[in-house]
Design a protein around this motif. Structure first.
Motif: not given
Ligand code: NAD
Length: 336
Positions: A203-208, A189-191, A183-184, A225-228
């Motif tokens: 660089a972005n949520a996808r790469n994260s 928060a992770l960054n 999630r954005s 914080p990975l989701r599916f």
């Protein structure tokens, strides 16, 4: 364009796209926007389509994603994991529907399932007798990486299947496909956390999401914080699924997270309306989406339509327009 110039341009585009693929899929560190990447890919596709003699099986247009690295074990997908053809405007969507009707017959009744296109990475989960056994990345579509240990840490992925409704059977075996994403707000928060401990940010949520899933140490993945979201099935035994809409309901019943914004329509005008409404919601979504996916609902029709290159003919991704870089001009008021 002269022949030699054309060959040079094609080679240049292929080299650029290979480099961008490597940075995006292997390093999780792209240095161009998706829109810039898409524009290069479109130009190459166009040149190859108009000059078929210059096509090559090792062109970036001919493959899905990236080759696997040596870090994880290899998994051969029992059924190829495909990509999606793109539509950039409504005219492209009409053209897609016309191609479908041309192949199936002009009077064929069609139903469509429309789903958000979450910007994460595609993975496959194999369950036998209701138990999670294997999880893999898409890789190049044929062979992916075994990231089972890391996927076990993703909270939304059920390790044991169960059913809500007594009539729903647990499949003997099933391959569930979907998207791992962040999630954005979780990504930001992770960054922040990474930056404050002096680590490299994404660089972005996808790469994260991709970088977090491909960690050597599953304990690190577990802290991300990975989701599916589940959106498709591969080979299934022990239950008969005949449509995408039925499949989504079945996956929800088995305990998979399925996007609540998926809809089924019989009418193409309603599909277009929903796409427009979805586009307008882009900035209020809690996850990054790069568009919307339209799928032909009926599996018999899907099989008849088949695949062209790496893209199924029965689905299309309607991509959001590129975000414009905005420059703010300061208005200066002068009192005379
Ligand atoms: P894609 O992202 O255009 O579409 C296919 C993917 O969509 C699927 O594999 C799946 O992961 C995903 N998806 C999300 N929701 C889905 C749903 N409901 N149903 C089905 N699939 C769904 O194609 P791709 O091959 O994954 O990647 C290519 C894209 O990646 C390019 O269009 C580009 O935008 C981006 N890219 C960018 C760079 C860069 O350097 N910026 C490099 C390589 C690729």
């Amino acid at each position: 364009m002269a022949e030699s110039e054309l060959v040079q341009r094609i080679e240049r585009l292929r080299a650029l796209l290979r480099e961008h693929n490597y940075r995006y899929y292997v390093l999780d560190d792209p240095n161009v926007s998706d829109a810039e990447y898409d524009a290069l890919m479109r130009e190459l596709r166009h040149l190859e389509a108009t000059h078929p003699e210059l096509c090559s099986p090792d062109s970036p247009t001919q493959r899905v994603g990236a080759p696997v690295t040596s870090q994880f074990g290899k998994v051969r997908h029992p059924q190829a994991m495909l990509s999606l053809g793109n539509a950039f405007d409504e005219a492209d969507l009409h053209a897609w529907r016309e191609r479908v009707l041309k192949l199936l017959g002009a009077d064929t009744p069609l139903a469509y399932v429309v789903e958000p296109k979450i910007d994460g990475l595609a993975i496959s989960l194999t369950y036998r007798a209701g138990r999670f056994e294997l999880g893999a990345t898409r890789g190049d579509g044929e062979v992916g990486e075994d990231v089972s240990a890391n996927l076990r840490t993703v909270r939304g992925i059920p390790l044991l299947l169960r059913t809500e409704t007594p009539d729903t059977p647990i499949p003997t075996s099933i391959e569930v496909r979907g998207e791992v994403y962040m999630r954005s707000a979780d990504f930001e928060a992770l960054n922040k956390r990474l930056a404050s401990s002096g680590e490299k940010i994404f660089a972005n949520a996808r790469n994260s999401a991709a970088g977090s899933l491909r960690q050597k140490d599953p304990a690190i993945t577990a802290n991300r914080p990975l989701r599916f979201f589940a959106y498709q099935v591969g080979p299934v035994e022990g239950v008969e699924l005949t449509s995408q809409w039925q499949t989504l309901a079945y996956l929800r019943d088995l305990g998979f997270p399925v996007n609540r914004d998926a809809r089924r329509f019989d009418d193409f005008a309603a599909v277009l309306d929903y796409c427009r409404a979805w586009m307008a919601r882009r900035d209020s979504l809690e996850f990054e989406a790069d568009g919307i996916v339209i799928k032909i609902d009926d599996f018999a029709q899907q099989r008849e339509l088949g695949v062209v290159g790496r893209d199924p003919r029965w689905a299309i991704a309607f991509k959001f327009p590129a975000r414009e870089a905005t420059t703010r001009l300061q208005a200066i008021t002068v009192n005379v």
